[in-house]
Design a protein around this motif. Structure first.
Motif, PDB file in Angstrom:
ATOM      1  N   TYR A  10       7.065 -55.476 -67.060  1.00  0.00           N
ATOM      2  CA  TYR A  10       7.907 -56.041 -65.745  1.00  0.00           C
ATOM      3  C   TYR A  10       8.340 -54.633 -65.460  1.00  0.00           C
ATOM      4  O   TYR A  10       9.522 -54.840 -65.498  1.00  0.00           O
ATOM      5  CB  TYR A  10       8.745 -56.827 -65.398  1.00  0.00           C
ATOM      6  CG  TYR A  10       9.581 -57.117 -64.503  1.00  0.00           C
ATOM      7  CD1 TYR A  10       8.117 -57.105 -63.186  1.00  0.00           C
ATOM      8  CD2 TYR A  10      10.050 -56.882 -63.771  1.00  0.00           C
ATOM      9  CE1 TYR A  10       9.017 -58.095 -61.843  1.00  0.00           C
ATOM     10  CE2 TYR A  10      10.755 -57.467 -62.564  1.00  0.00           C
ATOM     11  CZ  TYR A  10      10.674 -57.102 -61.791  1.00  0.00           C
ATOM     12  OH  TYR A  10      10.346 -57.431 -60.186  1.00  0.00           O
ATOM     13  N   GLY A  11       7.568 -53.368 -64.488  1.00  0.00           N
ATOM     14  CA  GLY A  11       8.301 -52.402 -63.800  1.00  0.00           C
ATOM     15  C   GLY A  11       8.709 -51.714 -65.042  1.00  0.00           C
ATOM     16  O   GLY A  11       8.795 -51.341 -66.053  1.00  0.00           O
ATOM     17  N   THR A  50      11.643 -62.605 -60.248  1.00  0.00           N
ATOM     18  CA  THR A  50      11.201 -62.152 -59.077  1.00  0.00           C
ATOM     19  C   THR A  50       9.592 -63.287 -58.396  1.00  0.00           C
ATOM     20  O   THR A  50       9.030 -64.098 -59.334  1.00  0.00           O
ATOM     21  CB  THR A  50      10.527 -60.876 -59.968  1.00  0.00           C
ATOM     22  OG1 THR A  50       9.198 -60.053 -59.332  1.00  0.00           O
ATOM     23  CG2 THR A  50       9.323 -61.209 -61.081  1.00  0.00           C
ATOM     24  N   ASP A  53       3.985 -64.012 -56.300  1.00  0.00           N
ATOM     25  CA  ASP A  53       2.872 -62.543 -56.177  1.00  0.00           C
ATOM     26  C   ASP A  53       3.916 -61.424 -55.013  1.00  0.00           C
ATOM     27  O   ASP A  53       3.326 -60.235 -54.992  1.00  0.00           O
ATOM     28  CB  ASP A  53       2.597 -63.528 -54.103  1.00  0.00           C
ATOM     29  CG  ASP A  53       4.086 -63.436 -53.395  1.00  0.00           C
ATOM     30  OD1 ASP A  53       4.987 -63.737 -54.586  1.00  0.00           O
ATOM     31  OD2 ASP A  53       3.937 -64.123 -52.174  1.00  0.00           O
ATOM     32  N   ASN A  54       4.625 -60.591 -56.096  1.00  0.00           N
ATOM     33  CA  ASN A  54       5.607 -59.351 -55.589  1.00  0.00           C
ATOM     34  C   ASN A  54       4.088 -58.884 -56.413  1.00  0.00           C
ATOM     35  O   ASN A  54       3.362 -58.269 -57.144  1.00  0.00           O
ATOM     36  CB  ASN A  54       6.372 -59.597 -57.119  1.00  0.00           C
ATOM     37  CG  ASN A  54       7.020 -58.505 -57.190  1.00  0.00           C
ATOM     38  OD1 ASN A  54       6.865 -57.116 -56.585  1.00  0.00           O
ATOM     39  ND2 ASN A  54       8.696 -58.009 -57.083  1.00  0.00           N
ATOM     40  N   LYS A  55       3.736 -57.326 -55.188  1.00  0.00           N
ATOM     41  CA  LYS A  55       3.188 -56.751 -55.314  1.00  0.00           C
ATOM     42  C   LYS A  55       3.758 -55.117 -55.651  1.00  0.00           C
ATOM     43  O   LYS A  55       3.441 -54.264 -55.753  1.00  0.00           O
ATOM     44  CB  LYS A  55       2.193 -56.576 -53.684  1.00  0.00           C
ATOM     45  CG  LYS A  55       1.713 -58.058 -53.917  1.00  0.00           C
ATOM     46  CD  LYS A  55       0.713 -57.797 -53.969  1.00  0.00           C
ATOM     47  CE  LYS A  55      -0.546 -58.998 -54.004  1.00  0.00           C
ATOM     48  NZ  LYS A  55      -0.714 -60.282 -55.350  1.00  0.00           N
ATOM     49  N   LYS A  56       5.411 -55.640 -54.948  1.00  0.00           N
ATOM     50  CA  LYS A  56       6.255 -53.934 -55.062  1.00  0.00           C
ATOM     51  C   LYS A  56       6.086 -53.556 -56.650  1.00  0.00           C
ATOM     52  O   LYS A  56       6.164 -52.538 -57.314  1.00  0.00           O
ATOM     53  CB  LYS A  56       7.022 -54.053 -54.045  1.00  0.00           C
ATOM     54  CG  LYS A  56       7.361 -54.423 -52.699  1.00  0.00           C
ATOM     55  CD  LYS A  56       8.247 -54.059 -52.606  1.00  0.00           C
ATOM     56  CE  LYS A  56       8.518 -54.896 -50.804  1.00  0.00           C
ATOM     57  NZ  LYS A  56       9.609 -55.478 -50.121  1.00  0.00           N
ATOM     58  N   ILE A  57       6.699 -54.353 -57.548  1.00  0.00           N
ATOM     59  CA  ILE A  57       6.421 -54.194 -59.097  1.00  0.00           C
ATOM     60  C   ILE A  57       5.496 -54.046 -59.341  1.00  0.00           C
ATOM     61  O   ILE A  57       5.009 -56.179 -59.671  1.00  0.00           O
ATOM     62  CB  ILE A  57       7.866 -54.871 -59.419  1.00  0.00           C
ATOM     63  CG1 ILE A  57       9.639 -54.136 -58.529  1.00  0.00           C
ATOM     64  CG2 ILE A  57       8.319 -54.294 -61.215  1.00  0.00           C
ATOM     65  CD1 ILE A  57      10.445 -54.392 -58.921  1.00  0.00           C
ATOM     66  N   SER A  58       4.953 -53.117 -60.983  1.00  0.00           N
ATOM     67  CA  SER A  58       4.000 -53.771 -61.637  1.00  0.00           C
ATOM     68  C   SER A  58       4.062 -54.717 -62.021  1.00  0.00           C
ATOM     69  O   SER A  58       4.899 -54.348 -63.199  1.00  0.00           O
ATOM     70  CB  SER A  58       3.458 -52.414 -61.727  1.00  0.00           C
ATOM     71  OG  SER A  58       2.069 -52.554 -62.860  1.00  0.00           O
ATOM     72  N   GLU A  95       7.909 -41.194 -62.666  1.00  0.00           N
ATOM     73  CA  GLU A  95       6.370 -41.990 -62.218  1.00  0.00           C
ATOM     74  C   GLU A  95       5.609 -42.413 -63.725  1.00  0.00           C
ATOM     75  O   GLU A  95       5.493 -43.016 -63.394  1.00  0.00           O
ATOM     76  CB  GLU A  95       5.522 -40.292 -61.735  1.00  0.00           C
ATOM     77  CG  GLU A  95       5.903 -40.389 -60.083  1.00  0.00           C
ATOM     78  CD  GLU A  95       5.869 -42.013 -59.709  1.00  0.00           C
ATOM     79  OE1 GLU A  95       5.190 -42.467 -59.068  1.00  0.00           O
ATOM     80  OE2 GLU A  95       6.445 -42.345 -58.317  1.00  0.00           O
ATOM     81  N   LYS A  98       7.207 -45.392 -64.380  1.00  0.00           N
ATOM     82  CA  LYS A  98       7.223 -46.716 -63.270  1.00  0.00           C
ATOM     83  C   LYS A  98       6.112 -47.131 -63.651  1.00  0.00           C
ATOM     84  O   LYS A  98       5.268 -47.878 -63.354  1.00  0.00           O
ATOM     85  CB  LYS A  98       7.940 -46.238 -61.420  1.00  0.00           C
ATOM     86  CG  LYS A  98       8.871 -45.960 -61.663  1.00  0.00           C
ATOM     87  CD  LYS A  98       9.832 -45.794 -60.271  1.00  0.00           C
ATOM     88  CE  LYS A  98       8.287 -45.778 -59.148  1.00  0.00           C
ATOM     89  NZ  LYS A  98       8.741 -45.195 -57.601  1.00  0.00           N
TER      90      LYS A  98
END
Length: 178
Positions: A10-11, A50, A53-58, A95, A98
């Protein structure tokens, strides 16, 4: 969607176990919206909530054993990061971390291992920034690999090193026969 009990990455929180999938009673949140309750493997007593359907965090599943062994066997072919501009170095490390991509973590580890060796040969120490990102990349990689391989994090560097050395010996044996 992940299942209860499953391990995921998770992120920048790294490896987490899905403890529950539930709705939450919170103002501003639809009552039927599902959330993962995640327990980070590197944080005792910590929990992350979280949206499913969280699209912001991988988020992705942890590798299986076959994928983990294949990744280790590919280490020799993974290129290092060469960043000539010192000011951009930390941004590039961030980067890579992340990205949730094990190959990017390996690129950081290889780069900083070589940088550490080079600086040591010049009588210099590794910078605190490099040391920080080396530790973070190792933590992310080793915590993911320990699950499918069943090898404790504390032994992971040694295991990877032995496997890579064996691979080098095999390659050298093949090239001397040709």
């Amino acid at each position: 969607m992940f299942e209860k009990g499953e391990y995921i990455v998770y992120g920048t929180s790294g490896v987490c176990q899905v403890e529950d999938i539930t709705t939450m009673e919170m103002g501003g949140v639809a009552g039927d919206r599902l959330f993962y309750v995640l327990v980070p493997s590197n944080q005792k007593g910590g929990k992350i909530f979280t949206p499913v359907d969280n699209k912001k965090i991988s988020m992705r599943r942890v590798m299986n054993e076959e994928e983990a062994l294949r990744l280790i066997d590919e280490i020799l072919g993974i290129e290092e990061l060469w960043i000539s501009n010192e000011k951009l170095r930390e941004a590039q490390y961030k980067e890579c971390l992340k990205s949730c991509d094990c190959k990017e973590w390996i690129r950081i580890i290889k780069t900083l291992y070589l940088r550490k060796r080079s600086r040591s040969a010049q009588g210099k120490r590794i910078t605190s920034t490099d040391e920080k990102y080396l530790r973070m990349a190792q933590e992310y990689l080793y915590s993911e690999l320990e699950i499918p391989l069943g090898i404790p994090r504390a032994r992971m560097e040694e295991y990877i090193s032995e496997r890579v050395q064996e691979q080098k010996r095999q390659q050298n044996g093949r090239s001397s026969k040709e």
